[in-house]
Write a protein that holds these residues in place. Structure first.
Motif, PDB file in Angstrom:
ATOM      1  N   TYR A  20       0.844  -1.211   0.000  1.00  9.99           N
ATOM      2  CA  TYR A  20       0.000   0.000   0.000  1.00  9.99           C
ATOM      3  C   TYR A  20       0.875   1.256   0.000  1.00  9.99           C
ATOM      4  O   TYR A  20       0.647   2.182  -0.795  1.00  9.99           O
ATOM      5  CB  TYR A  20      -0.904  -0.016   1.235  1.00  9.99           C
ATOM      6  N   ALA A  21       1.879   1.289   0.856  1.00 11.42           N
ATOM      7  CA  ALA A  21       2.751   2.463   0.956  1.00 11.42           C
ATOM      8  C   ALA A  21       3.568   2.650  -0.320  1.00 11.42           C
ATOM      9  O   ALA A  21       3.779   3.780  -0.772  1.00 11.42           O
ATOM     10  CB  ALA A  21       3.681   2.327   2.162  1.00 11.42           C
ATOM     11  N   ASN A  22       4.017   1.549  -0.897  1.00 10.50           N
ATOM     12  CA  ASN A  22       4.803   1.632  -2.131  1.00 10.50           C
ATOM     13  C   ASN A  22       3.977   2.163  -3.303  1.00 10.50           C
ATOM     14  O   ASN A  22       4.532   2.711  -4.263  1.00 10.50           O
ATOM     15  CB  ASN A  22       5.385   0.264  -2.488  1.00 10.50           C
TER      16      ASN A  22
ATOM     17  N   SER B 291       9.078  -2.626  11.589  1.00 15.70           N
ATOM     18  CA  SER B 291       9.839  -1.472  12.078  1.00 15.70           C
ATOM     19  C   SER B 291      11.050  -1.156  11.215  1.00 15.70           C
ATOM     20  O   SER B 291      11.605  -0.058  11.294  1.00 15.70           O
ATOM     21  CB  SER B 291      10.285  -1.715  13.525  1.00 15.70           C
ATOM     22  N   ASP B 292      11.470  -2.114  10.393  1.00 13.30           N
ATOM     23  CA  ASP B 292      12.584  -1.877   9.477  1.00 13.30           C
ATOM     24  C   ASP B 292      12.121  -1.869   8.021  1.00 13.30           C
ATOM     25  O   ASP B 292      12.938  -1.954   7.106  1.00 13.30           O
ATOM     26  CB  ASP B 292      13.672  -2.937   9.660  1.00 13.30           C
ATOM     27  N   GLY B 293      10.813  -1.766   7.816  1.00 18.11           N
ATOM     28  CA  GLY B 293      10.257  -1.841   6.465  1.00 18.11           C
ATOM     29  C   GLY B 293      10.090  -0.485   5.795  1.00 18.11           C
ATOM     30  O   GLY B 293      10.215   0.562   6.432  1.00 18.11           O
ATOM     31  N   SER B 294       9.773  -0.505   4.504  1.00 16.89           N
ATOM     32  CA  SER B 294       9.611   0.724   3.724  1.00 16.89           C
ATOM     33  C   SER B 294       8.414   1.544   4.204  1.00 16.89           C
ATOM     34  O   SER B 294       8.483   2.778   4.276  1.00 16.89           O
ATOM     35  CB  SER B 294       9.433   0.382   2.246  1.00 16.89           C
ATOM     36  N   ALA B 295       7.309   0.879   4.517  1.00 16.27           N
ATOM     37  CA  ALA B 295       6.098   1.587   4.926  1.00 16.27           C
ATOM     38  C   ALA B 295       6.358   2.418   6.179  1.00 16.27           C
ATOM     39  O   ALA B 295       5.955   3.590   6.258  1.00 16.27           O
ATOM     40  CB  ALA B 295       4.964   0.594   5.174  1.00 16.27           C
ATOM     41  N   TYR B 296       7.038   1.837   7.150  1.00 18.68           N
ATOM     42  CA  TYR B 296       7.340   2.546   8.392  1.00 18.68           C
ATOM     43  C   TYR B 296       8.268   3.732   8.114  1.00 18.68           C
ATOM     44  O   TYR B 296       8.046   4.846   8.623  1.00 18.68           O
ATOM     45  CB  TYR B 296       7.986   1.586   9.386  1.00 18.68           C
ATOM     46  N   LYS B 297       9.294   3.502   7.332  1.00 19.54           N
ATOM     47  CA  LYS B 297      10.256   4.567   7.032  1.00 19.54           C
ATOM     48  C   LYS B 297       9.596   5.711   6.264  1.00 19.54           C
ATOM     49  O   LYS B 297       9.851   6.890   6.538  1.00 19.54           O
ATOM     50  CB  LYS B 297      11.428   4.002   6.234  1.00 19.54           C
ATOM     51  N   LEU B 298       8.729   5.372   5.297  1.00 17.85           N
ATOM     52  CA  LEU B 298       8.029   6.407   4.530  1.00 17.85           C
ATOM     53  C   LEU B 298       7.060   7.186   5.408  1.00 17.85           C
ATOM     54  O   LEU B 298       6.900   8.401   5.258  1.00 17.85           O
ATOM     55  CB  LEU B 298       7.287   5.768   3.353  1.00 17.85           C
ATOM     56  N   ALA B 299       6.407   6.490   6.331  1.00 19.84           N
ATOM     57  CA  ALA B 299       5.467   7.168   7.229  1.00 19.84           C
ATOM     58  C   ALA B 299       6.187   8.171   8.117  1.00 19.84           C
ATOM     59  O   ALA B 299       5.602   9.181   8.530  1.00 19.84           O
ATOM     60  CB  ALA B 299       4.734   6.138   8.081  1.00 19.84           C
ATOM     61  N   TYR B 300       7.465   7.920   8.397  1.00 20.06           N
ATOM     62  CA  TYR B 300       8.239   8.782   9.283  1.00 20.06           C
ATOM     63  C   TYR B 300       8.978   9.901   8.541  1.00 20.06           C
ATOM     64  O   TYR B 300       9.773  10.624   9.138  1.00 20.06           O
ATOM     65  CB  TYR B 300       9.243   7.948  10.073  1.00 20.06           C
ATOM     66  N   THR B 301       8.709  10.089   7.252  1.00 23.74           N
ATOM     67  CA  THR B 301       9.392  11.145   6.504  1.00 23.74           C
ATOM     68  C   THR B 301       8.944  12.536   6.935  1.00 23.74           C
ATOM     69  O   THR B 301       9.671  13.506   6.748  1.00 23.74           O
ATOM     70  CB  THR B 301       9.158  10.988   4.990  1.00 23.74           C
TER      71      THR B 301
END
Length: 470
Positions: A188-190, A213-223
């Motif tokens: 979904y995030a991608n 916690s180490d995935g793309s969705a989490y990292k993108l949400a924290y931008t």
């Protein structure tokens, strides 16, 4: 007996003695699905708790009646007309996958499934008001008409770039209490554009799905840190806690499934960072996650090394008297919390029960009861479980076994119950102290007899110890 884990959740339980006479029930889960396929009726799986006994400390002249409105004719007729029923208990091995998939934690549980085993609705709890069950049936019938998880998965797999279907799939899973949507939220995030992560609701939606916690969705949400700071400042504590718990559990579960140590460390670090105001508790949850991972993937070397440090530093550096005081205070706080939050007015308080004992011939009928807390001691449980784990993995390292013996003795000091003596006896046997192991196992049996609990297994182990065949 060996793995004595404290249970602190409150469960409402229903008597089933008259239920089978009212509801038309299938003889097995397999039969229920077969009948469902032929009749085109969904399956209603009723899961009860087995072996419900009279609540402790009730006066002999107080009667407890677990009658449920589920037994009312109007309710049973509605269920028989619309569903194929299979009634069982939580110990039934044939339903384990369903309990896990539906994330069932409270009982009695009512899980509604299509003939293809798709879960589409669930409910729980005992009530004397038949409106609860009529409403449950009506809501289940409405849910049965909606697209199933299988249907939505088919559409998602046909076009993974379509976030409309993907969101509907995630929402349907969340509605059923399925909190592990980490893999889906990655996709979904991608599929989103970078600007979409400046939207508060988008970020909240991603985090609620429990991303790795180490995935793309989490990292993108924290931008966008402003949104994250706002979210953790304005959302209710229950929601923030649910988000953190989902992230931790989904990440560590996937790490164990794929033996991904870096991901496990990420989950543990995330768990530690949720305790920014309590460093000690943060360290404790970090090691708890790591130990679970090592145990699950059967990395024995890493487990015993890490466990030795963890239990010595977090469970053995405080006196037994201090632990007892801390836990007594915690149990009282937990009891008061459950009593204050319980919406069920037909639960009898301890004070009321005490006063009833003084009234000759008094009788009280209750419709349900709440079990709050546990008589077990959590420090003792943890130490007993750790000691038994060291025995169970088969280590013959005298240093590790000596630690296990010390932990086991402390667990007995905190809470001298049969199972803890049994653990100590096994460790003493492994260390070669046969006579002491025999005496300790005999103490376990004596304790069990006093408590009027089963002794067959304890006696069987004693024979093995004496024969040196354990």
């Amino acid at each position: 007996m060996k793995n004595l884990i404290a249970l602190a959740c409150a469960l409402f339980v229903a008597c089933t003695s008259g239920l089978a006479q009212e509801l038309k029930t299938s003889k097995s889960l397999k039969t229920a699905f077969e009948q469902s396929s032929l009749s085109k009726k969904p399956v209603l799986l009723i899961i009860n708790v087995s072996g419900i006994s009279r609540p402790a400390n009730l006066p002999s002249n107080v009667k407890v009646n677990f009658k449920s409105a589920l037994e009312e004719p109007e309710v049973t007729n509605r269920i028989n007309e619309n569903f194929i029923v299979y009634k069982t208990t939580m110990t039934d091995t044939s339903i384990r996958s369903i309990i896990r998939a539906a994330n069932v934690k409270s009982f009695p549980a009512f899980v509604f499934l299509h003939s293809n085993k798709d879960i589409f609705f669930k409910d729980f709890g005992n009530s004397t008001d038949q409106k609860k069950y009529i409403s449950m049936v009506n809501n289940a019938l409405l849910a049965a008409k909606e697209e199933s998880i299988s249907d939505l998965e088919t559409k998602y797999n046909a076009d993974k770039s379509n976030n409309v279907w993907l969101k509907k799939l995630i929402d349907t899973r969340k509605k059923l209490g399925i909190t592990n949507n980490a893999q889906l939220i990655e996709q979904y995030a991608n599929n989103l554009k970078i600007g979409d992560f400046n939207d508060y609701q988008n970020v909240l939606y991603i985090l609620e799905a429990g991303p790795y916690s180490d995935g793309s969705a989490y990292k993108l949400a924290y931008t966008n840190r402003k949104i994250i700071d706002s979210l953790y400042r304005t959302e209710l504590p229950q929601k923030r806690s649910a988000i953190n718990n989902a992230i931790i559990s989904n990440t560590i579960a996937d790490a164990a499934k794929n033996k991904n140590t870096p991901r496990a460390l990420s989950a543990a670090n995330f768990a530690r960072n949720t305790w920014t105001k309590n460093y000690t508790q943060g360290e404790k949850v970090y090691y708890t996650q790591i130990l679970w991972y090592y145990s699950t993937v059967k990395d024995t070397t890493s487990y015993v090394r890490t466990a030795s440090y963890f239990y010595d530093n977090f469970y053995m550096n405080i006196s037994a008297d201090s632990i007892k005081k801390i836990e007594a205070k915690d149990r009282e706080a937990l009891t008061q919390k459950h009593i204050a939050s319980s919406p069920h007015k037909n639960t009898i308080s301890k004070q009321k029960l005490d006063s009833l004992q003084k009234i000759k011939g008094a009788k009280v009928i209750t419709q349900s009861f709440v079990s709050v807390g546990s008589p077990s001691n959590s420090y003792a449980n943890e130490l007993n479980n750790a000691a038994w784990k060291f025995y169970e993995i088969g280590t013959k390292n005298l240093n590790y076994l000596s630690k296990a013996m010390i932990w086991s003795r402390r667990s007995i000091e905190l809470n001298p119950i049969p199972g803890y003596y049994d653990t100590l006896a096994h460790i003493l046997y492994r260390l070669g102290y046969i006579e002491e192991a025999i005496k300790t196992q005999e103490m376990a049996i004596d304790k069990a007899k006093i408590e009027k609990t089963a002794t067959a297994n304890l006696e069987s182990e004693l024979k093995k110890i004496k024969a040196k065949t354990l």
